[in-house]
Design a protein around this motif. Structure first.
Motif, mmCIF file in Angstrom:
data_model
loop_
_atom_site.group_PDB
_atom_site.id
_atom_site.type_symbol
_atom_site.label_atom_id
_atom_site.label_comp_id
_atom_site.label_asym_id
_atom_site.label_seq_id
_atom_site.Cartn_x
_atom_site.Cartn_y
_atom_site.Cartn_z
ATOM 1 N N LEU A 63 77.447 111.050 82.946
ATOM 2 C CA LEU A 63 76.955 111.257 81.592
ATOM 3 C C LEU A 63 76.355 112.657 81.472
ATOM 4 O O LEU A 63 75.565 113.078 82.317
ATOM 5 N N VAL A 64 76.750 113.366 80.413
ATOM 6 C CA VAL A 64 76.163 114.676 80.109
ATOM 7 C C VAL A 64 75.544 114.594 78.721
ATOM 8 O O VAL A 64 76.210 114.214 77.763
ATOM 9 N N GLU A 65 74.258 114.916 78.644
ATOM 10 C CA GLU A 65 73.591 114.947 77.345
ATOM 11 C C GLU A 65 73.013 116.341 77.122
ATOM 12 O O GLU A 65 72.283 116.856 77.964
ATOM 13 N N ASP A 66 73.347 116.958 76.006
ATOM 14 C CA ASP A 66 72.880 118.312 75.706
ATOM 15 C C ASP A 66 73.107 119.268 76.877
ATOM 16 O O ASP A 66 72.229 120.047 77.246
ATOM 17 N N GLY A 67 74.277 119.194 77.502
ATOM 18 C CA GLY A 67 74.612 120.104 78.595
ATOM 19 C C GLY A 67 73.924 119.791 79.899
ATOM 20 O O GLY A 67 73.943 120.597 80.833
ATOM 21 N N ARG A 68 73.303 118.630 79.985
ATOM 22 C CA ARG A 68 72.555 118.246 81.181
ATOM 23 C C ARG A 68 73.116 116.963 81.764
ATOM 24 O O ARG A 68 73.284 115.982 81.053
ATOM 25 N N LEU A 69 73.380 116.976 83.062
ATOM 26 C CA LEU A 69 73.868 115.756 83.717
ATOM 27 C C LEU A 69 72.744 114.757 83.897
ATOM 28 O O LEU A 69 71.604 115.133 84.171
ATOM 29 N N TYR A 70 73.096 113.483 83.754
ATOM 30 C CA TYR A 70 72.131 112.421 84.018
ATOM 31 C C TYR A 70 72.394 111.861 85.418
ATOM 32 O O TYR A 70 73.520 111.469 85.738
ATOM 33 N N TYR A 71 71.376 111.833 86.263
ATOM 34 C CA TYR A 71 71.557 111.417 87.656
ATOM 35 C C TYR A 71 71.057 109.999 87.942
ATOM 36 O O TYR A 71 71.532 109.362 88.872
ATOM 37 N N GLY A 72 70.081 109.550 87.186
ATOM 38 C CA GLY A 72 69.459 108.265 87.491
ATOM 39 C C GLY A 72 68.364 108.433 88.519
ATOM 40 O O GLY A 72 68.294 109.466 89.198
ATOM 41 N N GLY A 73 67.525 107.434 88.654
ATOM 42 C CA GLY A 73 66.366 107.523 89.536
ATOM 43 C C GLY A 73 66.728 107.769 90.992
ATOM 44 O O GLY A 73 66.089 108.551 91.679
ATOM 45 N N GLY A 74 67.768 107.119 91.477
ATOM 46 C CA GLY A 74 68.155 107.267 92.884
ATOM 47 C C GLY A 74 69.442 108.065 93.029
ATOM 48 O O GLY A 74 70.130 107.922 94.027
ATOM 49 N N PHE A 75 69.761 108.876 92.009
ATOM 50 C CA PHE A 75 70.979 109.714 91.991
ATOM 51 C C PHE A 75 72.262 108.888 92.062
ATOM 52 O O PHE A 75 73.279 109.356 92.528
ATOM 53 N N MET A 76 72.197 107.655 91.613
ATOM 54 C CA MET A 76 73.356 106.757 91.702
ATOM 55 C C MET A 76 73.941 106.416 90.332
ATOM 56 O O MET A 76 74.826 105.551 90.240
ATOM 57 N N ALA A 77 73.465 107.040 89.272
ATOM 58 C CA ALA A 77 73.956 106.694 87.936
ATOM 59 C C ALA A 77 75.461 106.929 87.839
ATOM 60 O O ALA A 77 75.965 107.909 88.375
ATOM 61 N N GLY A 78 76.144 106.039 87.170
ATOM 62 C CA GLY A 78 77.541 106.283 86.844
ATOM 63 C C GLY A 78 78.575 105.503 87.644
ATOM 64 O O GLY A 78 79.759 105.652 87.403
ATOM 65 N N GLU A 79 78.141 104.650 88.559
ATOM 66 C CA GLU A 79 79.124 103.921 89.384
ATOM 67 C C GLU A 79 79.732 102.753 88.601
ATOM 68 O O GLU A 79 79.643 101.586 88.999
ATOM 69 N N ALA A 232 76.382 125.173 89.327
ATOM 70 C CA ALA A 232 75.669 126.048 90.270
ATOM 71 C C ALA A 232 75.049 127.226 89.526
ATOM 72 O O ALA A 232 73.895 127.600 89.782
ATOM 73 N N ALA A 233 75.803 127.812 88.590
ATOM 74 C CA ALA A 233 75.283 128.958 87.825
ATOM 75 C C ALA A 233 74.039 128.544 87.051
ATOM 76 O O ALA A 233 73.037 129.278 87.018
ATOM 77 N N ALA A 234 74.090 127.346 86.455
ATOM 78 C CA ALA A 234 72.937 126.880 85.672
ATOM 79 C C ALA A 234 71.728 126.656 86.575
ATOM 80 O O ALA A 234 70.593 126.957 86.213
ATOM 81 N N ARG A 235 71.974 126.141 87.785
ATOM 82 C CA ARG A 235 70.856 125.916 88.706
ATOM 83 C C ARG A 235 70.260 127.242 89.165
ATOM 84 O O ARG A 235 69.041 127.371 89.306
ATOM 85 N N ILE A 236 71.123 128.213 89.439
ATOM 86 C CA ILE A 236 70.633 129.518 89.895
ATOM 87 C C ILE A 236 69.805 130.183 88.786
ATOM 88 O O ILE A 236 68.759 130.761 89.045
ATOM 89 N N ARG A 237 70.273 130.032 87.565
ATOM 90 C CA ARG A 237 69.515 130.585 86.434
ATOM 91 C C ARG A 237 68.238 129.792 86.174
ATOM 92 O O ARG A 237 67.458 130.146 85.311
ATOM 93 N N GLY A 238 68.079 128.690 86.898
ATOM 94 C CA GLY A 238 66.934 127.824 86.636
ATOM 95 C C GLY A 238 67.156 127.024 85.373
ATOM 96 O O GLY A 238 66.223 126.557 84.721
ATOM 97 N N GLY A 239 68.436 126.872 85.051
ATOM 98 C CA GLY A 239 68.806 126.216 83.801
ATOM 99 C C GLY A 239 68.818 124.713 83.930
ATOM 100 O O GLY A 239 68.066 124.139 84.709
ATOM 101 N N SER A 240 69.738 124.105 83.221
ATOM 102 C CA SER A 240 69.585 122.683 82.952
ATOM 103 C C SER A 240 70.600 121.790 83.636
ATOM 104 O O SER A 240 70.656 120.609 83.365
ATOM 105 N N ALA A 241 71.444 122.325 84.537
ATOM 106 C CA ALA A 241 72.500 121.463 85.075
ATOM 107 C C ALA A 241 71.972 120.399 86.022
ATOM 108 O O ALA A 241 72.612 119.402 86.243
ATOM 109 N N SER A 242 70.824 120.631 86.635
ATOM 110 C CA SER A 242 70.399 119.640 87.630
ATOM 111 C C SER A 242 69.344 118.724 87.094
ATOM 112 O O SER A 242 68.395 119.022 86.594
#
Ligand SMILES: [Zn+2]
Length: 242
Positions: A63-79, A232-242
Motif C-alpha cells: 500500500l502506498v498513501e501520499d507517496g509513502r509505503l505502509y509497512y505495518g507494525g512488524g513490517f509484515m503488512a501486505g501478505e 532509496a533516493a527518498a530515504r537519502i533525502r530524508g524523504g518519505s519512502a520509508s
C-alpha cells in the motif's frame, strides 16, 4: 533481517553491505518496491492511495498513501496471499493451508486446471495435456481460454472470484483509490479481472466500489528497479519512502 534459506536471523545485512560497499544500503521486499515504482512512475501516478498486488508464483500486496509505503507494525503488512479461505483445500508453502495464493497465482491456476482434468474434466486443455498433465502451466490455461475451452474458462473464473473475495477485505479496510495488478499471471488480463471485478463489486459496500479504479501495472519488469531507486533516493533525502 532474516532469510531462512540463507540461515540468517536478525542479521544487520544492510549495515554489513553498506560497510563493505562504502555506500548507504537499504533492504526492502520486492513487492513493495514494485508497487512503489508503479505508484510514483507508472500506472499509479495521480492516485493518492494505491493498493498494488503482484500475481506471480505467489500473491502479495503493498500500500502506498501520499507517496509513502505502509509497512505495518512488524513490517509484515501486505501478505494478502496468506488470507485463508474456507473453500480452498490446498497446503501453502508458508505452512498453513487454504491460503489465497494457493489458488490466486500462476502456480494456483495451473494446479486447479490439473486437478479439474484429473477429476475427469474434458475439452481442449485436457486433450492437449493427456499423459503429461504436470507440464501444464497458467499460460496454457490462458491460451486454452482464448480458444474457447470451457474448463479453462471455469478455472480462470474461479481464480478471479477468489481474488475478488480476497480484495473485498482489503478494499473495505483500506479504501484505495486504485488497485494496481501486476505479476506474470496478470498477463491473463480480463480473463482474470472480469470475474474478480464482479465478485468484488458484489461483496463491498457501493461507495468503495464507486470510488475505485482497477488497472494493470504498466512498467512490468522495470517497476521494481524504478521503485527501489525512487525509494532509496527518498530515504537519502530524508524523504518519505520509508
Ligand atoms: Zn500461506
Amino acid at each position: 533481517m532474516g532469510a531462512s534459506n540463507l540461515g540468517w536471523r536478525d542479521r544487520p545485512a544492510a549495515e554489513e553491505l553498506g560497510r563493505r560497499l562504502g555506500l548507504p544500503v537499504y533492504i526492502d521486499n520486492d513487492v513493495r518496491m514494485y508497487v512503489y515504482g508503479e505508484a510514483v512512475a507508472g500506472a499509479g501516478r495521480g492516485f493518492r492511495v494505491v493498493l498494488g498486488l503482484t500475481v506471480g508464483t505467489g500473491l502479495a500486496a503493498a500500500l502506498v498513501e501520499d507517496g509513502r509505503l505502509y509497512y505495518g507494525g512488524g513490517f509484515m503488512a501486505g501478505e494478502l496471499g496468506h488470507i485463508r479461505m474456507d473453500d480452498v483445500p490446498y497446503q501453502c508453502g508458508c505452512g498453513l493451508s487454504g491460503c489465497l495464493e494457493t489458488v490466486v497465482s500462476a502456480t494456483g491456476i495451473a494446479r486447479l486446471a490439473r486437478d479439474r482434468i484429473a477429476a475427469g474434466g474434458e475439452g481442449l486443455l485436457a486433450r492437449q495435456f493427456a499423459g503429461r498433465l504436470q507440464e501444464l502451466t497458467a499460460a496454457d490455461v490462458s491460451a486454452a481460454h482464448d480458444q474457447g475451452d470451457a474448463l479453462a474458462a471455469q478455472v480462470m473464473d474461479e481464480v478471479g472470484r477468489h481474488l475478488g473475495r480476497g480484495l473485498s477485505y482489503a478494499v473495505t479496510l483500506l479504501n484505495p483509490d486504485l488497485i494496481l495488478i501486476g505479476g506474470g499471471a496478470a498477463a491473463a488480463g480480463e480473463k482474470l479481472f472480469a470475474p474478480m471485478r464482479s465478485e468484488l463489486k458484489r461483496l463491498v459496500l457501493p461507495p468503495y466500489w464507486q470510488h475505485l479504479t482497477i488497472r494493470r501495472a504498466e512498467l512490468l519488469d522495470d517497476a521494481g528497479v524504478i521503485g527501489s531507486a525512487a525509494s532509496a533516493a527518498a530515504r537519502i533525502r530524508g524523504g518519505s519512502a520509508s
